[in-house]
Write a protein that holds these residues in place. Structure first.
Motif, PDB file in Angstrom:
ATOM      1  N   SER A 202     -54.309 -11.273  54.720  1.00  0.00           N
ATOM      2  CA  SER A 202     -55.674 -11.767  54.477  1.00  0.00           C
ATOM      3  C   SER A 202     -55.786 -12.525  53.154  1.00  0.00           C
ATOM      4  O   SER A 202     -56.767 -12.409  52.427  1.00  0.00           O
ATOM      5  CB  SER A 202     -56.677 -10.598  54.487  1.00  0.00           C
ATOM      6  OG  SER A 202     -56.636  -9.932  55.730  1.00  0.00           O
ATOM      7  N   ARG A 203     -54.755 -13.304  52.859  1.00  0.00           N
ATOM      8  CA  ARG A 203     -54.773 -14.079  51.619  1.00  0.00           C
ATOM      9  C   ARG A 203     -55.161 -15.539  51.835  1.00  0.00           C
ATOM     10  O   ARG A 203     -55.450 -16.248  50.881  1.00  0.00           O
ATOM     11  CB  ARG A 203     -53.391 -14.033  50.956  1.00  0.00           C
ATOM     12  CG  ARG A 203     -53.029 -12.676  50.376  1.00  0.00           C
ATOM     13  CD  ARG A 203     -51.654 -12.724  49.739  1.00  0.00           C
ATOM     14  NE  ARG A 203     -51.312 -11.464  49.086  1.00  0.00           N
ATOM     15  CZ  ARG A 203     -50.135 -11.208  48.545  1.00  0.00           C
ATOM     16  NH1 ARG A 203     -49.184 -12.137  48.588  1.00  0.00           N
ATOM     17  NH2 ARG A 203     -49.901 -10.051  47.966  1.00  0.00           N
ATOM     18  N   SER A 204     -55.140 -15.971  53.071  1.00  0.00           N
ATOM     19  CA  SER A 204     -55.416 -17.373  53.340  1.00  0.00           C
ATOM     20  C   SER A 204     -56.889 -17.692  53.132  1.00  0.00           C
ATOM     21  O   SER A 204     -57.777 -16.917  53.506  1.00  0.00           O
ATOM     22  CB  SER A 204     -55.014 -17.733  54.774  1.00  0.00           C
ATOM     23  OG  SER A 204     -55.292 -19.092  55.043  1.00  0.00           O
ATOM     24  N   GLN A 205     -57.151 -18.842  52.512  1.00  0.00           N
ATOM     25  CA  GLN A 205     -58.521 -19.306  52.316  1.00  0.00           C
ATOM     26  C   GLN A 205     -58.943 -20.267  53.426  1.00  0.00           C
ATOM     27  O   GLN A 205     -60.043 -20.810  53.395  1.00  0.00           O
ATOM     28  CB  GLN A 205     -58.639 -20.004  50.949  1.00  0.00           C
ATOM     29  CG  GLN A 205     -58.358 -19.072  49.780  1.00  0.00           C
ATOM     30  CD  GLN A 205     -58.461 -19.765  48.439  1.00  0.00           C
ATOM     31  OE1 GLN A 205     -58.657 -20.981  48.367  1.00  0.00           O
ATOM     32  NE2 GLN A 205     -58.354 -18.998  47.372  1.00  0.00           N
ATOM     33  N   ARG A 206     -58.086 -20.459  54.401  1.00  0.00           N
ATOM     34  CA  ARG A 206     -58.382 -21.354  55.509  1.00  0.00           C
ATOM     35  C   ARG A 206     -59.135 -20.620  56.615  1.00  0.00           C
ATOM     36  O   ARG A 206     -59.079 -19.384  56.705  1.00  0.00           O
ATOM     37  CB  ARG A 206     -57.086 -21.947  56.077  1.00  0.00           C
ATOM     38  CG  ARG A 206     -56.312 -22.807  55.091  1.00  0.00           C
ATOM     39  CD  ARG A 206     -55.085 -23.395  55.750  1.00  0.00           C
ATOM     40  NE  ARG A 206     -54.389 -24.327  54.881  1.00  0.00           N
ATOM     41  CZ  ARG A 206     -53.340 -25.059  55.259  1.00  0.00           C
ATOM     42  NH1 ARG A 206     -52.869 -24.931  56.486  1.00  0.00           N
ATOM     43  NH2 ARG A 206     -52.777 -25.877  54.411  1.00  0.00           N
ATOM     44  N   THR A 207     -59.781 -21.390  57.464  1.00  0.00           N
ATOM     45  CA  THR A 207     -60.431 -20.800  58.628  1.00  0.00           C
ATOM     46  C   THR A 207     -59.363 -20.346  59.620  1.00  0.00           C
ATOM     47  O   THR A 207     -58.189 -20.740  59.525  1.00  0.00           O
ATOM     48  CB  THR A 207     -61.365 -21.809  59.303  1.00  0.00           C
ATOM     49  OG1 THR A 207     -60.571 -22.893  59.848  1.00  0.00           O
ATOM     50  CG2 THR A 207     -62.379 -22.372  58.314  1.00  0.00           C
ATOM     51  N   TYR A 208     -59.788 -19.512  60.581  1.00  0.00           N
ATOM     52  CA  TYR A 208     -58.834 -19.009  61.569  1.00  0.00           C
ATOM     53  C   TYR A 208     -58.206 -20.164  62.341  1.00  0.00           C
ATOM     54  O   TYR A 208     -56.993 -20.180  62.576  1.00  0.00           O
ATOM     55  CB  TYR A 208     -59.532 -18.057  62.529  1.00  0.00           C
ATOM     56  CG  TYR A 208     -58.594 -17.416  63.524  1.00  0.00           C
ATOM     57  CD1 TYR A 208     -57.844 -16.292  63.174  1.00  0.00           C
ATOM     58  CD2 TYR A 208     -58.443 -17.934  64.804  1.00  0.00           C
ATOM     59  CE1 TYR A 208     -56.970 -15.695  64.073  1.00  0.00           C
ATOM     60  CE2 TYR A 208     -57.573 -17.352  65.721  1.00  0.00           C
ATOM     61  CZ  TYR A 208     -56.841 -16.228  65.348  1.00  0.00           C
ATOM     62  OH  TYR A 208     -55.975 -15.654  66.245  1.00  0.00           O
ATOM     63  N   ARG A 209     -59.003 -21.136  62.735  1.00  0.00           N
ATOM     64  CA  ARG A 209     -58.482 -22.283  63.476  1.00  0.00           C
ATOM     65  C   ARG A 209     -57.474 -23.067  62.655  1.00  0.00           C
ATOM     66  O   ARG A 209     -56.435 -23.522  63.171  1.00  0.00           O
ATOM     67  CB  ARG A 209     -59.655 -23.178  63.893  1.00  0.00           C
ATOM     68  CG  ARG A 209     -59.276 -24.460  64.646  1.00  0.00           C
ATOM     69  CD  ARG A 209     -58.361 -24.245  65.799  1.00  0.00           C
ATOM     70  NE  ARG A 209     -58.839 -23.233  66.729  1.00  0.00           N
ATOM     71  CZ  ARG A 209     -58.127 -22.746  67.727  1.00  0.00           C
ATOM     72  NH1 ARG A 209     -56.880 -23.166  67.905  1.00  0.00           N
ATOM     73  NH2 ARG A 209     -58.631 -21.825  68.529  1.00  0.00           N
ATOM     74  N   GLU A 210     -57.726 -23.213  61.367  1.00  0.00           N
ATOM     75  CA  GLU A 210     -56.789 -23.925  60.493  1.00  0.00           C
ATOM     76  C   GLU A 210     -55.485 -23.155  60.352  1.00  0.00           C
ATOM     77  O   GLU A 210     -54.400 -23.757  60.293  1.00  0.00           O
ATOM     78  CB  GLU A 210     -57.423 -24.153  59.125  1.00  0.00           C
ATOM     79  CG  GLU A 210     -58.539 -25.186  59.121  1.00  0.00           C
ATOM     80  CD  GLU A 210     -59.263 -25.270  57.797  1.00  0.00           C
ATOM     81  OE1 GLU A 210     -59.875 -26.309  57.515  1.00  0.00           O
ATOM     82  OE2 GLU A 210     -59.217 -24.272  57.027  1.00  0.00           O
ATOM     83  N   GLN A 211     -55.568 -21.824  60.329  1.00  0.00           N
ATOM     84  CA  GLN A 211     -54.348 -21.017  60.235  1.00  0.00           C
ATOM     85  C   GLN A 211     -53.507 -21.149  61.505  1.00  0.00           C
ATOM     86  O   GLN A 211     -52.277 -21.233  61.435  1.00  0.00           O
ATOM     87  CB  GLN A 211     -54.718 -19.555  59.988  1.00  0.00           C
ATOM     88  CG  GLN A 211     -55.336 -19.298  58.630  1.00  0.00           C
ATOM     89  CD  GLN A 211     -55.721 -17.850  58.442  1.00  0.00           C
ATOM     90  OE1 GLN A 211     -54.877 -16.959  58.533  1.00  0.00           O
ATOM     91  NE2 GLN A 211     -56.987 -17.589  58.185  1.00  0.00           N
ATOM     92  N   VAL A 212     -54.161 -21.171  62.635  1.00  0.00           N
ATOM     93  CA  VAL A 212     -53.438 -21.355  63.907  1.00  0.00           C
ATOM     94  C   VAL A 212     -52.751 -22.712  63.929  1.00  0.00           C
ATOM     95  O   VAL A 212     -51.585 -22.832  64.318  1.00  0.00           O
ATOM     96  CB  VAL A 212     -54.403 -21.221  65.104  1.00  0.00           C
ATOM     97  CG1 VAL A 212     -53.711 -21.649  66.402  1.00  0.00           C
ATOM     98  CG2 VAL A 212     -54.910 -19.783  65.231  1.00  0.00           C
ATOM     99  N   GLN A 213     -53.462 -23.751  63.477  1.00  0.00           N
ATOM    100  CA  GLN A 213     -52.880 -25.089  63.466  1.00  0.00           C
ATOM    101  C   GLN A 213     -51.710 -25.171  62.495  1.00  0.00           C
ATOM    102  O   GLN A 213     -50.692 -25.827  62.774  1.00  0.00           O
ATOM    103  CB  GLN A 213     -53.955 -26.121  63.085  1.00  0.00           C
ATOM    104  CG  GLN A 213     -53.485 -27.568  63.177  1.00  0.00           C
ATOM    105  CD  GLN A 213     -52.960 -27.926  64.559  1.00  0.00           C
ATOM    106  OE1 GLN A 213     -53.597 -27.637  65.582  1.00  0.00           O
ATOM    107  NE2 GLN A 213     -51.782 -28.540  64.611  1.00  0.00           N
ATOM    108  N   SER A 214     -51.823 -24.498  61.337  1.00  0.00           N
ATOM    109  CA  SER A 214     -50.722 -24.474  60.370  1.00  0.00           C
ATOM    110  C   SER A 214     -49.489 -23.810  60.968  1.00  0.00           C
ATOM    111  O   SER A 214     -48.361 -24.271  60.766  1.00  0.00           O
ATOM    112  CB  SER A 214     -51.143 -23.724  59.100  1.00  0.00           C
ATOM    113  OG  SER A 214     -52.153 -24.421  58.416  1.00  0.00           O
ATOM    114  N   LEU A 215     -49.697 -22.730  61.731  1.00  0.00           N
ATOM    115  CA  LEU A 215     -48.579 -22.040  62.369  1.00  0.00           C
ATOM    116  C   LEU A 215     -47.924 -22.944  63.409  1.00  0.00           C
ATOM    117  O   LEU A 215     -46.688 -23.024  63.475  1.00  0.00           O
ATOM    118  CB  LEU A 215     -49.065 -20.745  63.009  1.00  0.00           C
ATOM    119  CG  LEU A 215     -48.000 -19.895  63.712  1.00  0.00           C
ATOM    120  CD1 LEU A 215     -46.890 -19.504  62.745  1.00  0.00           C
ATOM    121  CD2 LEU A 215     -48.633 -18.649  64.328  1.00  0.00           C
ATOM    122  N   LYS A 216     -48.716 -23.637  64.211  1.00  0.00           N
ATOM    123  CA  LYS A 216     -48.159 -24.555  65.211  1.00  0.00           C
ATOM    124  C   LYS A 216     -47.352 -25.668  64.548  1.00  0.00           C
ATOM    125  O   LYS A 216     -46.250 -26.011  64.998  1.00  0.00           O
ATOM    126  CB  LYS A 216     -49.291 -25.158  66.054  1.00  0.00           C
ATOM    127  CG  LYS A 216     -49.963 -24.181  67.000  1.00  0.00           C
ATOM    128  CD  LYS A 216     -51.065 -24.878  67.786  1.00  0.00           C
ATOM    129  CE  LYS A 216     -51.720 -23.920  68.784  1.00  0.00           C
ATOM    130  NZ  LYS A 216     -52.822 -24.570  69.537  1.00  0.00           N
TER     131      LYS A 216
END
Length: 335
Positions: A305-319
């Motif tokens: 839970s350290r990311s300051q990004r939205t959930y959608r942005e985190q998913v896109q970063s992982l992809k």
């Protein structure tokens, strides 16, 4: 105006009321303006113009910074942005935090999406590593020499924990599913990288000793000029292997450019034009890229839970990083 504040990323720049400090320069004789996101310009009553950047580091890091800067300023001053001594104007008379003053110079903050800035920074790192071979600072930096195996072992343990969290989550999301779909390959990559690091000459290189390394390669730590880049400060330097430091820099580039051989190869060649990697270092350098560093950071940031990004942005970063992960394994110098 008796009091002024500027804000950037939560860092406060505060001017004292001049009447509170005996002998301080009257505040209305100092003009303050922002010339870049992290650079402030002071125009003194004499007409002299200086730049400043805030430094919230502890005193020992300030001493380390001064020690390294003084050495570089004597041996190769092009590696550092030139500094100014304001003489009888005490830093504490102007700013709450410790500050360093610089001579204004034309340029801009580096952008790692531009290959020219990537190459100029690689040139800086090669020259810096070569120069630091002859310098043992009086104030020693943090020692990270030989810790990479321990760090990777801890990350392997954490990845297994994140797999358990994603597996038994009551309502798994898209990030969990994407992570679990790639968990077997991810674990295999980490275990392979760790095994080869232990079996290779990494420990031998560490026993031969390290040197001062720049360590942190955020773009705002450098200033790009026409044909070179220079560092603003050196208080974040660590004691480590130059080849590991070079790897950290290329991992930083991967955030913006992926692991394209067309970017990494010129960067490596530019670095080696100043400091040639030994056979042992080349072997370790190749093995370092077996570890999915950026992919691990994205996953760890999500589950801690350290990311300051939205959930959608985190998913896109992982992809995106999963795509880059395939590029990483296809680098030509692996063959």
């Amino acid at each position: 105006m008796a009091f002024s504040r500027c804000f950037r990323r939560g860092v406060r720049l505060s001017l004292f009321k001049s009447e509170q400090l005996e002998g301080a320069m009257p505040l209305n004789e100092v003009k303050l303006s922002q010339v870049a996101p992290d650079i402030f310009e002071l125009t003194l009553d004499s007409g002299e113009v200086v730049w400043t950047r805030l430094c919230s580091s502890p005193l020992w890091q300030k001493a380390l910074d001064q020690n390294i800067y003084q050495f570089i300023n004597k041996k190769n001053p092009e590696l550092a942005v030139g500094r100014r001594d304001l003489g009888n104007l005490s830093l504490s008379q102007l700013f709450v935090q410790h500050t360093t003053f610089y001579s204004p110079v034309n340029g801009h903050s580096i952008n790692y999406r531009y290959i020219s800035d990537c190459l100029k920074t690689a040139n800086f790192i090669g020259r810096f590593h070569q120069l630091m071979n002859a310098n043992m600072p009086e104030v020693l930096p943090r020692n990270t020499l030989g810790r990479l195996i321990m760090i990777w072992e801890r990350r392997l343990y954490r990845i297994k924990e994140y797999i358990r969290i994603a597996t038994y989550r009551a309502e798994p999301g898209e990030f969990d599913s994407l992570f679990l779909d790639n968990r077997i390959e991810l674990l295999s990559d980490i275990e392979c990288a760790l095994r080869r690091l232990k079996q290779g000459p990494y420990n031998d290189l560490c026993s031969e000793g390290g040197r001062v390394c720049f360590y942190h390669y955020q773009s705002d730590r450098f200033w790009s000029m026409k044909e070179r880049v220079a560092a603003w400060h050196f208080f974040k330097c660590h004691w480590d292997l130059p080849v590991v430091d070079l790897y950290r820099y290329i991992i930083r580039l991967a955030k913006y450019n992926g692991y394209r051989d067309s970017v990494i190869r010129p960067v490596l060649d530019t670095y080696q034009s100043w400091r040639q990697l030994s056979d042992k270092e080349q072997y370790v350098f190749k093995n370092l890229f077996l570890f999915p560093d950026r992919l691990y950071r994205i996953i760890a940031s999500h589950y801690m839970s350290r990311s300051q990004r939205t959930y959608r942005e985190q998913v896109q970063s992982l992809k995106t990083e999963l795509y880059y992960n395939d590029e990483r394994m296809e680098l030509k110098f692996f063959r």
